[in-house]
Scaffold this motif. Sequence first.
Motif, PDB file in Angstrom:
ATOM      1  N   PHE A  47      53.417  38.241  66.650  1.00 16.09           N
ATOM      2  CA  PHE A  47      53.949  36.864  66.838  1.00 16.09           C
ATOM      3  C   PHE A  47      54.014  36.496  65.264  1.00 16.09           C
ATOM      4  N   ALA A  48      53.142  37.128  64.269  1.00 20.68           N
ATOM      5  CA  ALA A  48      53.147  36.578  63.073  1.00 20.68           C
ATOM      6  C   ALA A  48      54.363  37.161  62.212  1.00 20.68           C
ATOM      7  N   ASP A  49      54.710  38.392  62.795  1.00 20.77           N
ATOM      8  CA  ASP A  49      55.899  39.171  62.030  1.00 20.77           C
ATOM      9  C   ASP A  49      57.014  38.529  62.792  1.00 20.77           C
ATOM     10  N   ARG A  50      57.236  37.907  63.935  1.00 13.22           N
ATOM     11  CA  ARG A  50      58.608  37.322  64.377  1.00 13.22           C
ATOM     12  C   ARG A  50      58.696  35.770  63.503  1.00 13.22           C
ATOM     13  N   ARG A  51      57.359  35.126  63.568  1.00 13.99           N
ATOM     14  CA  ARG A  51      57.465  34.017  62.861  1.00 13.99           C
ATOM     15  C   ARG A  51      57.943  34.197  61.303  1.00 13.99           C
ATOM     16  N   ASP A  52      57.468  35.379  60.805  1.00 13.41           N
ATOM     17  CA  ASP A  52      57.736  35.440  59.159  1.00 13.41           C
ATOM     18  C   ASP A  52      59.486  35.821  59.116  1.00 13.41           C
ATOM     19  N   LYS A  53      59.933  36.675  60.077  1.00 16.89           N
ATOM     20  CA  LYS A  53      61.353  37.003  59.986  1.00 16.89           C
ATOM     21  C   LYS A  53      62.230  35.592  60.108  1.00 16.89           C
ATOM     22  N   GLN A  54      61.972  34.852  61.066  1.00 17.22           N
ATOM     23  CA  GLN A  54      62.614  33.723  61.581  1.00 17.22           C
ATOM     24  C   GLN A  54      62.419  32.513  60.324  1.00 17.22           C
ATOM     25  N   SER A  55      61.565  32.573  59.408  1.00 18.10           N
ATOM     26  CA  SER A  55      61.606  31.742  58.395  1.00 18.10           C
ATOM     27  C   SER A  55      62.334  32.034  57.280  1.00 18.10           C
TER      28      SER A  55
END
Length: 100
Positions: free
Chosen positions: A92-100
């Motif tokens: 989830f942290a990786d997906r959140r970082d990639k979306q930002s």
Amino acid sequence: MFQIVWIVLSTAILVPLGVAFLRGWTPSWSPSSDARVTRARGIAALTLYVGSLTPAILSLVGVPGDELLPLRIAGGPLLVLAAVALMMWASFADRRDKQS
């Protein structure tokens, strides 16, 4: 016999994978991600390794099911659950970082 095969296979798969993730190396089949996410995956792999070995080792040593029940519970399912939770957090942290 099953416990020995389990120990050998989990050692051959999870230890090198966990150490590789901790050192920052990502296999080609794994999506590349931030260094902190890669380290979290390494910690999760090694936690899963310890959690998966605990029941097999206790069984090989000959500990009956009723004795050391807290160790069986904490060492087996709770460590596996902690590893899964850490992997989910990392994803989830990786997906959140990639979306930002």
